[in-house]
Write a protein that holds these residues in place. Sequence first.
Motif, PDB file in Angstrom:
ATOM      1  N   UNK A 242     110.801 -43.552  31.605  1.00 27.48           N
ATOM      2  CA  UNK A 242     110.215 -44.885  31.541  1.00 27.48           C
ATOM      3  C   UNK A 242     108.827 -44.800  32.159  1.00 27.48           C
ATOM      4  N   UNK A 243     107.809 -45.007  31.346  1.00 26.87           N
ATOM      5  CA  UNK A 243     106.434 -44.927  31.814  1.00 26.87           C
ATOM      6  C   UNK A 243     105.898 -46.335  31.993  1.00 26.87           C
ATOM      7  N   UNK A 244     105.987 -46.848  33.213  1.00 26.68           N
ATOM      8  CA  UNK A 244     105.617 -48.225  33.479  1.00 26.68           C
ATOM      9  C   UNK A 244     104.360 -48.339  34.309  1.00 26.68           C
ATOM     10  N   UNK A 245     103.408 -49.152  33.820  1.00 23.38           N
ATOM     11  CA  UNK A 245     102.264 -49.561  34.635  1.00 23.38           C
ATOM     12  C   UNK A 245     102.557 -50.969  35.106  1.00 23.38           C
ATOM     13  N   UNK A 246     102.722 -51.161  36.426  1.00 21.26           N
ATOM     14  CA  UNK A 246     103.459 -52.323  36.905  1.00 21.26           C
ATOM     15  C   UNK A 246     102.681 -53.268  37.811  1.00 21.26           C
ATOM     16  N   UNK A 247     101.978 -52.790  38.814  1.00 19.79           N
ATOM     17  CA  UNK A 247     101.335 -53.692  39.771  1.00 19.79           C
ATOM     18  C   UNK A 247     100.248 -52.927  40.515  1.00 19.79           C
ATOM     19  N   UNK A 248      99.110 -53.582  40.764  1.00 17.64           N
ATOM     20  CA  UNK A 248      98.030 -52.864  41.431  1.00 17.64           C
ATOM     21  C   UNK A 248      97.075 -53.837  42.105  1.00 17.64           C
ATOM     22  N   UNK A 249      96.754 -53.587  43.373  1.00 15.98           N
ATOM     23  CA  UNK A 249      95.850 -54.443  44.139  1.00 15.98           C
ATOM     24  C   UNK A 249      94.429 -53.876  44.193  1.00 15.98           C
ATOM     25  N   UNK A 250      94.272 -52.574  44.077  1.00 15.29           N
ATOM     26  CA  UNK A 250      92.960 -51.931  43.918  1.00 15.29           C
ATOM     27  C   UNK A 250      91.961 -52.271  45.033  1.00 15.29           C
ATOM     28  N   UNK A 251      92.184 -51.764  46.247  1.00 14.62           N
ATOM     29  CA  UNK A 251      91.277 -52.089  47.350  1.00 14.62           C
ATOM     30  C   UNK A 251      89.856 -51.590  47.100  1.00 14.62           C
ATOM     31  N   UNK A 252      88.909 -52.379  47.551  1.00 18.90           N
ATOM     32  CA  UNK A 252      87.486 -52.039  47.479  1.00 18.90           C
ATOM     33  C   UNK A 252      86.916 -52.121  48.885  1.00 18.90           C
ATOM     34  N   UNK A 253      86.225 -51.064  49.320  1.00 24.61           N
ATOM     35  CA  UNK A 253      85.699 -50.997  50.683  1.00 24.61           C
ATOM     36  C   UNK A 253      84.184 -50.902  50.639  1.00 24.61           C
ATOM     37  N   UNK A 254      83.528 -51.767  51.400  1.00 26.56           N
ATOM     38  CA  UNK A 254      82.071 -51.790  51.493  1.00 26.56           C
ATOM     39  C   UNK A 254      81.683 -51.368  52.900  1.00 26.56           C
ATOM     40  N   UNK A 255      80.910 -50.303  53.034  1.00 22.91           N
ATOM     41  CA  UNK A 255      80.504 -49.823  54.356  1.00 22.91           C
ATOM     42  C   UNK A 255      79.391 -50.709  54.915  1.00 22.91           C
ATOM     43  N   UNK A 286      91.602 -56.677  43.975  1.00 23.87           N
ATOM     44  CA  UNK A 286      92.211 -57.872  44.535  1.00 23.87           C
ATOM     45  C   UNK A 286      91.936 -58.074  46.007  1.00 23.87           C
ATOM     46  N   UNK A 287      91.499 -57.016  46.687  1.00 22.95           N
ATOM     47  CA  UNK A 287      91.188 -57.100  48.110  1.00 22.95           C
ATOM     48  C   UNK A 287      89.914 -56.309  48.364  1.00 22.95           C
ATOM     49  N   UNK A 288      88.976 -56.930  49.064  1.00 19.16           N
ATOM     50  CA  UNK A 288      87.682 -56.307  49.325  1.00 19.16           C
ATOM     51  C   UNK A 288      87.413 -56.297  50.830  1.00 19.16           C
ATOM     52  N   UNK A 289      87.168 -55.111  51.377  1.00 18.47           N
ATOM     53  CA  UNK A 289      86.877 -54.951  52.804  1.00 18.47           C
ATOM     54  C   UNK A 289      85.374 -55.072  53.026  1.00 18.47           C
ATOM     55  N   UNK A 290      84.976 -56.070  53.824  1.00 17.34           N
ATOM     56  CA  UNK A 290      83.566 -56.367  54.080  1.00 17.34           C
ATOM     57  C   UNK A 290      83.328 -56.311  55.587  1.00 17.34           C
ATOM     58  N   UNK A 291      82.285 -55.608  56.032  1.00  9.57           N
ATOM     59  CA  UNK A 291      82.062 -55.500  57.480  1.00  9.57           C
ATOM     60  C   UNK A 291      81.714 -56.843  58.111  1.00  9.57           C
ATOM     61  N   UNK A 292      82.082 -56.982  59.379  1.00  9.89           N
ATOM     62  CA  UNK A 292      81.682 -58.159  60.151  1.00  9.89           C
ATOM     63  C   UNK A 292      80.181 -58.077  60.423  1.00  9.89           C
ATOM     64  N   UNK A 397     100.376 -49.107  47.010  1.00 11.26           N
ATOM     65  CA  UNK A 397      99.680 -48.066  46.268  1.00 11.26           C
ATOM     66  C   UNK A 397      99.174 -48.627  44.949  1.00 11.26           C
ATOM     67  N   UNK A 398      98.007 -48.166  44.525  1.00 15.44           N
ATOM     68  CA  UNK A 398      97.297 -48.813  43.431  1.00 15.44           C
ATOM     69  C   UNK A 398      96.782 -47.823  42.404  1.00 15.44           C
TER      70      UNK A 398
END
Length: 504
Positions: A242-255, A286-292, A397-398
């Motif tokens: 069973x080859x399933x593509x199911x769920x992904x949040x795909x984090x993005x990190x900005x230095x 779906x989630x983006x890391x942005x510095x303070x 995991x994404x």
Amino acid sequence: MTTLTTTDPRTGASSDTGIDATDADGVAAITAAAASAFAELRRHPRAWRAGLLRALADGLEADRAALVEAALAETGLPEARLNGELSRSAFQFRLFADAVDEGGYLEAIIDHAGQTALGPGPDVRRMLVPIGPVAVFGASNFPFAFSVIGGDTASALAAGNPVVVKAHSSHLVTSQRSYESLSQAAAAYGAPAGTLGIVYGQQAGAQLVADPRITAVGFTGSLSTGRILQGIIDERETPIPFYGELSSLNPLVITPGAAAQRTAAIGEGLYASVTGSAGQLCTKPGVAFVPAGAEGDALVADVVARAQGAAAQTLLNSRIHGAFDEIRVRLIEEGGARSLVAPHAGEDGFSLTPAVLEIDAAAVTAAVAEEAFGPLVVIVRYAALDEVRRALQAVPHSLTATLHSEPEETGVRGDLTDAVEDLVGRIVYNGYPTGVRVSWAMNHGGPWPATNTQHTSVGVTAIRRFLRPLAWQDAPADVLPVELRDGAVDVPRRVDGVLELASA
């Protein structure tokens, strides 16, 4: 018989399709025809199969106007997007035709009989062979590229297998017309009846997966539905992949350096990636890391301003539209996120405006790391990179991770690469994960729950899912595939441990 309906998401109006749900006898007849076709397909040489794939691509191009018209009324996606997706589908068929001609995907190997370090060894020859009829489930968000005429269909046919598609309920007419386009082109080319089949209705999909003639399932959709299909497979007498593509949040990190140097450019690119196709892409960040700090504040303000000024976008169906705000509220009430921009429903159909949430990195838990299908992003503010590493452990995991950095930030970039490489199947640098190139090198897969496979569903190596290894020991030449016979051949292969290129 149950006649199925379709809904125009732009207006919310439903209409009869004239398509009946496929009953159990119908499913059985279609899979029996596929099994019969497989017996003939596997005997055809690679050149014939490559020609079939190119004929299918030509058929799609000839039917472009009718296919796009149907998809417009069932998905609400822009015409330019649908035309691009149809072009991508035709390109995939042609790319797999090139791969079949080249033949490297067969992994052909010959070990001649002879003396070895362990004593006399027999003659052993090995390559990959097709597995049999494949079930493919159409995806809601890609009416062409991941549905009837999508990559699963193209790669399974390229491997030498017949395909039975389960039409997605959100675009039944598009699926029917796509199937008709392929089946007519296949028949004109001379492909056996049963090379392609299609079933309609939820129950038919379950019966298709349970059918003993089906040898593999390709699926792109929700994690919950994927688990249901896996459960059906687990009940089969003979298990299948069973080859399933199911769920992904795909984090993005900005230095910090990237936030300071490219504030507006990243704000624009991030917003476009989150809201493209109304945020209904499996690779959406779906989630983006942005510095303070001031630079991060400016970047967040840029994204917020774009979201506040945005018009409503049409979502694919009522289920996605209804679930969107439920998930957003859950991220706030259970995950602890703060609302920066709340969505508003449009005047017509299943439409709404984007949403932006924010949370501190130290507060990130699994409760805020839930995929929200639609134009929503959770911005995670961090003061130190250690906070990013810890928060990433709460992110499922994404398919992808994206890293934005400046050239001089080599140490930071290396540390972040180390932090994400075990969590995803593709790492994007200074770009955006939406938009998956169809190529030889692409990997569109990732650790569970992104997918449940070591393989990709995009690119040439997707063909590997629908092949199995077979070895011939001390076989007479007349029973061997031509690619494994001695002498000049048109495929690369490894002979007695030495890699040989194809003969001219």
